[in-house]
Scaffold this motif. Structure first.
Motif, PDB file in Angstrom:
ATOM      1  N   TYR A  57      42.778  78.498  28.738  1.00  0.00           N
ATOM      2  CA  TYR A  57      44.263  79.162  28.745  1.00  0.00           C
ATOM      3  C   TYR A  57      45.247  77.988  28.411  1.00  0.00           C
ATOM      4  O   TYR A  57      45.502  77.133  29.137  1.00  0.00           O
ATOM      5  CB  TYR A  57      44.465  79.800  30.320  1.00  0.00           C
ATOM      6  CG  TYR A  57      45.875  80.333  30.114  1.00  0.00           C
ATOM      7  CD1 TYR A  57      46.359  81.451  29.445  1.00  0.00           C
ATOM      8  CD2 TYR A  57      47.101  79.595  30.665  1.00  0.00           C
ATOM      9  CE1 TYR A  57      47.673  81.993  29.544  1.00  0.00           C
ATOM     10  CE2 TYR A  57      48.299  80.020  30.814  1.00  0.00           C
ATOM     11  CZ  TYR A  57      48.354  81.394  30.050  1.00  0.00           C
ATOM     12  OH  TYR A  57      49.761  81.841  29.954  1.00  0.00           O
ATOM     13  N   SER A  98      49.670  78.381  27.369  1.00  0.00           N
ATOM     14  CA  SER A  98      50.756  79.436  27.333  1.00  0.00           C
ATOM     15  C   SER A  98      51.062  79.738  25.827  1.00  0.00           C
ATOM     16  O   SER A  98      50.811  80.995  25.344  1.00  0.00           O
ATOM     17  CB  SER A  98      52.002  78.843  27.899  1.00  0.00           C
ATOM     18  OG  SER A  98      51.780  78.398  29.066  1.00  0.00           O
ATOM     19  N   ARG A 122      51.614  73.813  21.905  1.00  0.00           N
ATOM     20  CA  ARG A 122      52.205  72.489  22.144  1.00  0.00           C
ATOM     21  C   ARG A 122      51.568  71.759  23.256  1.00  0.00           C
ATOM     22  O   ARG A 122      52.115  70.709  23.814  1.00  0.00           O
ATOM     23  CB  ARG A 122      53.611  72.826  22.130  1.00  0.00           C
ATOM     24  CG  ARG A 122      54.246  73.278  20.846  1.00  0.00           C
ATOM     25  CD  ARG A 122      55.552  73.888  21.064  1.00  0.00           C
ATOM     26  NE  ARG A 122      55.603  75.097  21.937  1.00  0.00           N
ATOM     27  CZ  ARG A 122      56.644  75.877  22.154  1.00  0.00           C
ATOM     28  NH1 ARG A 122      57.845  75.411  21.576  1.00  0.00           N
ATOM     29  NH2 ARG A 122      56.445  76.926  22.776  1.00  0.00           N
ATOM     30  N   THR A 123      50.937  72.230  24.033  1.00  0.00           N
ATOM     31  CA  THR A 123      50.253  71.486  25.176  1.00  0.00           C
ATOM     32  C   THR A 123      48.724  71.122  24.902  1.00  0.00           C
ATOM     33  O   THR A 123      48.073  71.777  24.169  1.00  0.00           O
ATOM     34  CB  THR A 123      50.199  72.549  26.306  1.00  0.00           C
ATOM     35  OG1 THR A 123      49.738  73.659  26.245  1.00  0.00           O
ATOM     36  CG2 THR A 123      51.784  72.411  26.827  1.00  0.00           C
ATOM     37  N   ARG A 124      48.297  69.943  25.566  1.00  0.00           N
ATOM     38  CA  ARG A 124      46.951  69.581  25.478  1.00  0.00           C
ATOM     39  C   ARG A 124      46.206  69.399  26.874  1.00  0.00           C
ATOM     40  O   ARG A 124      46.826  68.673  27.600  1.00  0.00           O
ATOM     41  CB  ARG A 124      46.922  68.436  24.684  1.00  0.00           C
ATOM     42  CG  ARG A 124      47.070  68.315  23.284  1.00  0.00           C
ATOM     43  CD  ARG A 124      47.476  66.939  22.696  1.00  0.00           C
ATOM     44  NE  ARG A 124      48.662  66.355  23.386  1.00  0.00           N
ATOM     45  CZ  ARG A 124      49.973  66.618  22.882  1.00  0.00           C
ATOM     46  NH1 ARG A 124      50.419  67.482  21.917  1.00  0.00           N
ATOM     47  NH2 ARG A 124      50.738  65.800  23.290  1.00  0.00           N
ATOM     48  N   ILE A 125      45.163  70.291  26.959  1.00  0.00           N
ATOM     49  CA  ILE A 125      44.630  69.868  28.300  1.00  0.00           C
ATOM     50  C   ILE A 125      43.649  68.560  28.331  1.00  0.00           C
ATOM     51  O   ILE A 125      42.732  68.579  27.413  1.00  0.00           O
ATOM     52  CB  ILE A 125      43.608  71.103  28.757  1.00  0.00           C
ATOM     53  CG1 ILE A 125      44.466  72.504  28.877  1.00  0.00           C
ATOM     54  CG2 ILE A 125      42.856  71.106  30.026  1.00  0.00           C
ATOM     55  CD1 ILE A 125      43.881  73.563  29.193  1.00  0.00           C
ATOM     56  N   LEU A 126      43.850  67.655  29.009  1.00  0.00           N
ATOM     57  CA  LEU A 126      43.175  66.341  29.063  1.00  0.00           C
ATOM     58  C   LEU A 126      42.018  66.633  29.749  1.00  0.00           C
ATOM     59  O   LEU A 126      40.856  65.823  29.783  1.00  0.00           O
ATOM     60  CB  LEU A 126      44.116  65.240  29.354  1.00  0.00           C
ATOM     61  CG  LEU A 126      45.284  64.945  28.523  1.00  0.00           C
ATOM     62  CD1 LEU A 126      46.156  63.995  29.300  1.00  0.00           C
ATOM     63  CD2 LEU A 126      45.032  64.759  27.155  1.00  0.00           C
ATOM     64  N   GLU A 127      42.085  67.020  30.816  1.00  0.00           N
ATOM     65  CA  GLU A 127      41.209  67.026  32.016  1.00  0.00           C
ATOM     66  C   GLU A 127      41.202  68.390  32.950  1.00  0.00           C
ATOM     67  O   GLU A 127      42.574  69.053  33.079  1.00  0.00           O
ATOM     68  CB  GLU A 127      41.261  65.975  32.716  1.00  0.00           C
ATOM     69  CG  GLU A 127      40.078  65.364  33.724  1.00  0.00           C
ATOM     70  CD  GLU A 127      40.465  64.243  34.793  1.00  0.00           C
ATOM     71  OE1 GLU A 127      40.065  64.138  35.675  1.00  0.00           O
ATOM     72  OE2 GLU A 127      41.704  63.700  34.402  1.00  0.00           O
ATOM     73  N   LYS A 128      40.079  68.826  33.304  1.00  0.00           N
ATOM     74  CA  LYS A 128      39.913  70.006  34.347  1.00  0.00           C
ATOM     75  C   LYS A 128      39.463  69.496  35.616  1.00  0.00           C
ATOM     76  O   LYS A 128      38.196  68.843  35.693  1.00  0.00           O
ATOM     77  CB  LYS A 128      39.615  71.120  33.764  1.00  0.00           C
ATOM     78  CG  LYS A 128      39.968  71.853  32.923  1.00  0.00           C
ATOM     79  CD  LYS A 128      39.162  73.143  32.419  1.00  0.00           C
ATOM     80  CE  LYS A 128      40.157  74.169  31.417  1.00  0.00           C
ATOM     81  NZ  LYS A 128      40.143  75.417  32.055  1.00  0.00           N
ATOM     82  N   VAL A 129      40.231  69.434  36.734  1.00  0.00           N
ATOM     83  CA  VAL A 129      39.577  68.877  38.029  1.00  0.00           C
ATOM     84  C   VAL A 129      39.170  69.951  38.740  1.00  0.00           C
ATOM     85  O   VAL A 129      40.447  70.526  39.647  1.00  0.00           O
ATOM     86  CB  VAL A 129      40.636  67.822  38.542  1.00  0.00           C
ATOM     87  CG1 VAL A 129      40.182  67.089  39.959  1.00  0.00           C
ATOM     88  CG2 VAL A 129      40.968  66.905  37.735  1.00  0.00           C
TER      89      VAL A 129
END
Ligand SMILES: Cc1cc2nc3c(=O)[nH]c(=O)nc-3n(C[C@H](O)[C@H](O)[C@H](O)COP(=O)(O)OP(=O)(O)OC[C@H]3O[C@@H](n4cnc5c(N)ncnc54)[C@H](O)[C@@H]3O)c2cc1C
Ligand SMILES: Nc1ncnc2c1ncn2[C@@H]1O[C@H](COP(=O)(O)O)[C@@H](O)[C@H]1O
Lengths: 333, 266
Positions: A75, A77, A192-199
């Protein structure tokens, strides 16, 4: 606005299945659709989710708008708002229902502004006004010190719904429905956003939302050591430890243990509130508990208005004796 | 780093639950006269997030607040905490708005303020718990948004944000300018210092009216609403608690265990 028809539910995926809340929302949407004599649509978005379309139908949907694209794995936005905008523009629903989840509370407002309509978040009840046929959206306000009922003049009327307040339909695998595929056609550079990591949360033991027994501590516990007594009791009852915001803010317990309006909403069989005053924001998260037990030294504490059983006194005296007696009772059983 | 923090003056959400009453005439929530309003708690966290960036990388923090009857000692608290200047959208026309009309007016004010790198909002305001102005503002200003943040690190022209999700948190990166909404997991906001309070009065406060931001009074406040409040009411709490007692508190504790057993709860 007559071109707007039908009810739409945004379904979320949890692991390999529709989330429990999505199934509740389909039940709620089905009821609203029947009240209005309209169809219920589900919108299913993600990567490799097409196999879940039938599940949405099984739980009440007449149509499923499916957007399956590798770029929709997580997900974000920008991508999800644009995909939902497409789905809404194509389906033209009068009502769009989402879950009050990390996704829903991010997606609903942004989408509503994009579409030029409005949303009401964290609803606990949705009904149709018999006269105006508008959606009556009930939500707690002032931290739960009051409830407000809103209507929205523009379509789609968008609401997010809190978990565990709606009831799902019994699954019916013979239900038939239509699956409509929408191409995401996303421009990756528009995200415009980048997910670097999911913790993931490091929860030892039982997940708060699944616990049948919860032992929660408030500011009156005093320090992290105090919580050891709560853990002992929770362990004995195979339950989980929760906390109020001050206990989390003070670092006595991880913030993932916060129960309430802006923490987790829990519905255990038994909720034991220790040294918790019972602020409305906290009660918001526990009102679905079957039995609430409160231990507080202040006889006027608000928690006693919500509790079924209470002891007025210092928890340091009450709780160890309670735990010892329970051990004795349980070992006899 | 130019930062804008949106703060709202609200009724004290921590006032005792029994003191919240609905005024039957205005249908508004009221508190007894002795309980002064405060800055919405998540907005203080938003301010704290901006001030931490100012502490480490330097920059300017502008505080923006829309409302009527704004008490100076309340809305100037951010200045005492370390913000640089205050912009108030203060006019009767702004009264009674919803998320839409508030975000709209704030977006116009932000355009007027001019350039910025970051906008901060609280995740939701402590009064109506709407939780929409941040995302709405980002949409109106065509900015990327990251909601419900608990940690923010700035590297040159990027922000690295830890945002809370249902199953933990995720680390998200975004190019500036961007909008971030902040949650209490950020950690407690700083206290005001005596020195801060003394300098607050020397800092600039600007008051903007609808005409200053180029909007008609009919587009803002109650006239600009998109959702209508049909009813507000207070749930009645039954208060049928069975109090367990004993010769001592220890005995009460033991009796509670037996009582719960008897009621087949345990
Ligand atoms: C927008 C907003 C959202 C919020 N969201 C949440 C939320 O999600 N969850 C949440 O919990 N809070 C939330 N809060 C905070 C909430 O308003 C209260 O401040 C909080 O719930 C109070 O926590 P508490 O009961 O631990 O502390 P207090 O209110 O300080 O109560 C401590 C209690 O401990 C009792 N006590 C002290 N010592 C002892 C002793 N030795 N033995 C027995 N009793 C003792 C006292 O009598 C008192 O009743 C939110 C607030 C706002 C404004
Ligand atoms: N009247 C206002 N003035 C300034 N900021 C506001 C106002 N209303 C809302 N906000 C900001 O938007 C956030 C979310 O508000 P809401 O959508 O009303 O819950 C708040 O935490 C503030 O940061």
């Amino acid at each position: 606005m007559s071109e707007y028809n039908n009810i739409m539910v945004y379904t979320e995926v949890a692991g390999e299945a529709l989330s429990a809340l999505s199934i509740e929302l389909l039940g709620c949407g089905r009821k609203l659709a029947d009240d209005l004599g309209q169809d219920l649509c589900a919108v299913l978005v993600g990567t490799k989710v097409s196999s879940l379309a039938q599940a949405a139908i099984t739980y009440g949907a007449d149509k499923v708008y499916l957007v399956d694209d590798p770029l929709l794995k997580d997900y974000q936005s920008d991508s999800y708002v644009s995909v939902l905008e497409k789905a809404v523009t194509q389906a033209m629903p009068q009502i769009l229902i989402l879950g009050q989840t990390a996704v829903g509370r991010d997606l609903a407002p942004r989408l509503s502004f994009r579409l030029g309509t409005a949303a009401v978040l964290d609803c606990v009840q949705l009904t149709i006004d018999p006269d105006s046929k508008l959606l009556l959206q009930t939500k707690p306000v002032y931290g739960g010190n009051a409830l407000a009922i809103y209507t929205c003049k523009s379509y789609p009327q968008i609401a997010t719904v809190r978990a565990n307040v709606m009831s799902h339909l019994e699954p019916n695998t013979s239900r038939q429905g239509e699956v409509i595929i929408i191409e995401a056609a996303l421009d990756p550079s528009a995200v415009r956003t980048r997910i670097l990591e999911k913790v993931p949360e490091s929860i030892e033991g039982i997940k708060l939302e699944d616990a049948k027994v919860m032992v929660s501590g408030g500011r009156g516990i005093g320090d992290a050591d105090g919580f050891k007594h709560l853990e002992e009791l929770a362990g004995l009852l195979k339950g989980a430890v929760g906390a109020t915001r001050p206990s989390c803010d003070n670092g006595w317990v991880p913030s993932t243990r916060q129960i309430g309006l802006t923490g987790k909403i829990v519905t255990p069989d038994l909720y034991i509130a220790v040294a918790i005053s019972g602020a409305s924001q906290h009660l918001s998260g526990i009102s679905g508990s079957n039995t609430i037990v409160a231990i507080n030294k202040d006889p006027d504490a608000n928690i006693f208005k919500e509790a079924h059983f209470g002891i007025v006194g210092d928890w340091k005296k009450v709780l160890p004796a309670f735990t010892t007696k329970l051990k004795e009772i349980l070992s006899r059983a | 780093m130019k930062m804008i923090v949106c703060i709202k003056q609200v009724l004290d959400p921590e006032a005792p639950p029994a003191s919240f009453k609905i005024d039957p005439l205005s249908h508004k929530m009221v508190l007894p006269a002795g309980i002064p309003p405060v800055i919405s708690s998540f907005d203080e966290c938003a301010l704290e997030a901006a001030l931490r960036i100012k502490d480490t990388t330097g920059g300017k923090v502008t505080v923006l607040s829309l409302g009527t009857g704004l008490l100076r000692n309340v809305v100037k608290k951010p200045l005492a905490m370390g913000a640089d200047n205050l912009v108030l959208l203060e006019d009767e026309a702004f009264d009674g708005g919803d998320s839409w009309s508030t975000a709209y007016a704030l977006s116009r004010a932000i355009k007027k303020i001019g350039s910025f790198d970051l906008i901060f909002c609280g995740r939701q305001a402590d009064d109506w718990d709407a939780g929409q102005v941040g995302s709405g503002l980002a949409e109106l200003l065509d900015l990327p948004s990251i909601t419900v943040a608990k940690k923010i690190d700035i590297t040159k022209d990027k922000a690295r944000v830890e945002r809370i999700t249902d199953g933990g948190h995720e680390v998200v990166e975004v190019d500036l300018p961007a909008l971030i909404t902040v949650s209490s997991e950020l950690g407690p906001p700083r206290y005001t210092t005596l020195e801060g309070i003394m300098t607050a009065n020397q800092k600039e406060t600007t008051i903007l009216k609808p005409t200053d931001i180029g909007v008609e009074a009919s587009q803002v406040g109650a006239s600009g609403r998109r959702i209508d409040l049909q009813k507000i009411f207070q749930p009645i709490r039954e208060g049928n608690c069975e109090f367990i007692v004993g010769e001592s508190l220890e005995e009460a504790g033991a009796n509670l265990a037996m009582e719960l057993r008897k009621a087949k709860i345990l």
